[in-house]
Write an enzyme that holds these catalytic residues in place. Structure first.
Site, PDB file in Angstrom:
ATOM      1  N   ASP A  40       8.644  10.484  -3.182  1.00 34.65           N
ATOM      2  CA  ASP A  40       7.366  10.196  -2.666  1.00 34.65           C
ATOM      3  C   ASP A  40       6.783  11.215  -2.079  1.00 34.65           C
ATOM      4  O   ASP A  40       7.635  11.730  -0.866  1.00 34.65           O
ATOM      5  CB  ASP A  40       7.449   8.955  -2.069  1.00 34.65           C
ATOM      6  CG  ASP A  40       6.061   8.388  -1.541  1.00 34.65           C
ATOM      7  OD1 ASP A  40       6.091   7.334  -1.539  1.00 34.65           O
ATOM      8  OD2 ASP A  40       5.213   9.153  -1.729  1.00 34.65           O
ATOM      9  N   ASP A  88       1.963  10.721  -6.959  1.00 35.09           N
ATOM     10  CA  ASP A  88       2.871  11.216  -6.301  1.00 35.09           C
ATOM     11  C   ASP A  88       4.065  10.777  -6.170  1.00 35.09           C
ATOM     12  O   ASP A  88       4.949  10.991  -4.986  1.00 35.09           O
ATOM     13  CB  ASP A  88       2.078  11.494  -4.640  1.00 35.09           C
ATOM     14  CG  ASP A  88       2.405  10.128  -3.738  1.00 35.09           C
ATOM     15  OD1 ASP A  88       2.283   9.167  -4.517  1.00 35.09           O
ATOM     16  OD2 ASP A  88       2.319  10.379  -2.634  1.00 35.09           O
ATOM     17  N   GLU A  89       4.437   9.909  -6.877  1.00 35.15           N
ATOM     18  CA  GLU A  89       5.819   9.435  -6.856  1.00 35.15           C
ATOM     19  C   GLU A  89       6.421   9.113  -8.218  1.00 35.15           C
ATOM     20  O   GLU A  89       5.739   9.044  -9.243  1.00 35.15           O
ATOM     21  CB  GLU A  89       5.970   7.953  -6.235  1.00 35.15           C
ATOM     22  CG  GLU A  89       5.059   6.845  -6.606  1.00 35.15           C
ATOM     23  CD  GLU A  89       5.151   5.656  -5.840  1.00 35.15           C
ATOM     24  OE1 GLU A  89       6.144   5.251  -5.572  1.00 35.15           O
ATOM     25  OE2 GLU A  89       3.766   5.214  -5.513  1.00 35.15           O
TER      26      GLU A  89
HETATM   27  N1  DCP Z   1      -4.439   6.949  -1.903  1.00 42.97           N
HETATM   28  C1  DCP Z   1      -5.639   6.594  -2.012  1.00 42.97           C
HETATM   29  N2  DCP Z   1      -6.166   5.400  -1.345  1.00 42.97           N
HETATM   30  C2  DCP Z   1      -4.998   4.649  -0.973  1.00 42.97           C
HETATM   31  C3  DCP Z   1      -3.552   4.974  -0.753  1.00 42.97           C
HETATM   32  C4  DCP Z   1      -3.306   6.158  -1.483  1.00 42.97           C
HETATM   33  O1  DCP Z   1      -6.629   7.258  -2.288  1.00 42.97           O
HETATM   34  N3  DCP Z   1      -5.371   3.366  -0.417  1.00 42.97           N
HETATM   35  C5  DCP Z   1      -3.995   8.311  -2.567  1.00 42.97           C
HETATM   36  C6  DCP Z   1      -3.957   9.483  -1.319  1.00 42.97           C
HETATM   37  C7  DCP Z   1      -2.803   9.612  -1.154  1.00 42.97           C
HETATM   38  C8  DCP Z   1      -1.908   9.277  -2.462  1.00 42.97           C
HETATM   39  O2  DCP Z   1      -2.883   8.288  -3.011  1.00 42.97           O
HETATM   40  O3  DCP Z   1      -2.338  10.795  -0.847  1.00 42.97           O
HETATM   41  C9  DCP Z   1      -0.619   8.669  -2.555  1.00 42.97           C
HETATM   42  O4  DCP Z   1      -0.549   7.510  -1.901  1.00 42.97           O
HETATM   43  P1  DCP Z   1       0.576   7.022  -0.917  1.00 42.97           P
HETATM   44  O5  DCP Z   1       0.660   5.665  -0.668  1.00 42.97           O
HETATM   45  O6  DCP Z   1       1.892   7.554  -1.570  1.00 42.97           O
HETATM   46  O7  DCP Z   1       0.134   7.790   0.382  1.00 42.97           O
HETATM   47  P2  DCP Z   1       0.550   9.248   0.973  1.00 42.97           P
HETATM   48  O8  DCP Z   1       1.180  10.014   0.076  1.00 42.97           O
HETATM   49  O9  DCP Z   1      -0.848   9.827   1.375  1.00 42.97           O
HETATM   50  O10 DCP Z   1       1.538   8.909   2.348  1.00 42.97           O
HETATM   51  P3  DCP Z   1       3.010   8.853   2.394  1.00 42.97           P
HETATM   52  O11 DCP Z   1       3.538  10.045   3.397  1.00 42.97           O
HETATM   53  O12 DCP Z   1       2.941   7.487   3.347  1.00 42.97           O
HETATM   54  O13 DCP Z   1       3.753   8.475   1.252  1.00 42.97           O
HETATM   55 CA    CA Z   2       3.251   9.399  -0.921  1.00 45.55          CA
END
Ligand code: DCP
Ligand code: CA
Length: 358
Positions: free
Chosen positions: A8, A110-111
């Site tokens: 992730d 992203d995962e």
């Molecule tokens: N995303 C979005 N709106 C949300 C959740 C996520 O647009 N409510 C998008 C932005 C993130 C991407 O999807 O960058 C991946 O979601 P993740 O939940 O994996 O969150 P992040 O990668 O940003 O953070 P983490 O470091 O907790 O994985």
């Molecule tokens: Ca993420």
């Protein structure tokens, strides 16, 4: 024994922006989905870890995030989401992950889940995922967190344990302890409503959930969800990756010992070619390109490929081409080989071919 990893990327959209904006080095970053209705209407898509320290998180109204940013110690930059760009980074990252695994399931932008059962041990799986994380960092300058476990559920929760830029390995014997004190709301797939119903039953931790008789869970949540909660509380989950669109099929395996010897490697190539062909057959495909993948003792990865004169559905050309590629590679390297892989690619669909013929 299945070994599954989950990878992730950390604060993904924000990390992508950081790569192309060196001037933001000493800023926090917030990515926004502007609705366009008025200047700051819309929601936060993600926040990097600096902006999270200021209390900003995904889903929050942009106006609220800006108020928090105004009070924060660090400067925080607000950028509009550029999904097309994040998509291209994602594709390149997934290509790196795919190179190291028998199979991957891309679960979101992203995962991904990563099939690592052929590693044969958790220690080896850990080495592979460490290499994957380093390559992603080296090639794309973004960090990734990873989890390794006996199934997708445990792997997914393990990748969340040590974020950002961390890795957590949960062996089968450690699953129970890993879950024991965890809040039920952290159990993957348990939403706020289920968590609330469980709290009403005085269940706050996964360990507590495990104590509830399955019949009672079924009575409260229905057959499907009741059983699923019962299984999840025991760390049981799927070991099967979903088939995301397949552009190539490969098998990669760790050799029983590091070697330079063709006679050690040949029987492994034979088995790998057979496994790959089984999957090519199942899908009714023909392949036109063969690759051999090598990981040396120093953990460097190399790929050598060859395109066939014509697409085929036979196993022998796969084995022969892979064998040639391996022997060429052994000529040019002085390193021992640690992992070896065989890949078929450039598919065309035989059934489609026949239909087109009519
Ligand atoms: N995303 C979005 N709106 C949300 C959740 C996520 O647009 N409510 C998008 C932005 C993130 C991407 O999807 O960058 C991946 O979601 P993740 O939940 O994996 O969150 P992040 O990668 O940003 O953070 P983490 O470091 O907790 O994985
Ligand atoms: Ca993420």
């Amino acid at each position: 024994m299945a070994i599954i990893a989950h990878i992730d990327l950390d604060s993904f959209f924000a990390s992508c922006e950081r790569v192309r904006s060196p001037d933001l080095d000493d800023h926090g970053i917030v990515i926004c989905m502007y609705s366009g209705r008025s200047k700051d209407s819309g929601a936060v898509s993600t926040a990097d870890y600096t902006a999270r320290d200021a209390g900003i998180h995904a889903g929050m109204p942009i106006t609220r995030a800006k108020d928090l940013a105004a009070d924060a110690e660090e400067d925080i930059a607000f950028l509009a989401a550029d999904k097309e760009y994040y998509g291209t980074v994602s594709e390149r990252v997934m290509r790196i992950v795919r190179e190291h695994a028998d199979d991957i399931e891309v679960a979101s932008i992203d995962e991904a889940y990563v099939e690592l059962s052929s590693c044969g041990s958790y220690r080896e799986a850990e080495t592979v995922m460490e290499t994957v994380r380093q390559e992603i960092m080296g090639q794309e300058q973004v960090t990734a967190s990873a989890g390794i476990g006996p199934n997708k559920l445990v792997a997914k929760m393990a990748s969340d344990r040590d974020k950002p830029d961390g890795m957590t390995v949960i062996r089968p014997d450690d699953v129970e302890q890993f879950l024991e004190g965890m809040p039920v709301s952290d159990l993957y797939g348990v939403g706020p409503k289920t968590a609330e119903q469980l709290h009403d039953m005085d269940v706050t931790t996964v360990g507590g959930l495990r104590e509830i008789p399955v019949q009672r869970l079924i009575a409260t949540f229905g057959e499907n969800r009741g059983l699923s909660l019962h299984e999840k509380s025991r760390g049981k989950g799927s070991e099967t990756l979903e088939d995301t669109e397949q552009k190539q099929l490969s098998r990669i395996r760790t050799l029983s010992q590091n070697t330079q010897s063709m006679s050690d490697i040949r029987p492994v190539i034979r088995e790998l070619a057979r496994d790959v062909m089984e999957r090519v057959d199942e899908r009714g495909l023909r392949y036109a390109r063969v690759s051999a993948i090598f990981v040396t003792t120093e953990l460097d990865r190399h790929t050598r490929s060859r395109t066939l004169k014509a697409p085929t559905d036979a196993e022998e050309p796969l084995f022969r081409a892979a064998e040639d590629l391996v022997s060429d590679f052994l000529e040019e390297t002085s390193s021992d080989i640690r992992r070896i892989g065989v890949r078929a690619a450039e598919f065309d669909d035989t059934e489609q071919q026949t239909l087109d013929g009519f």
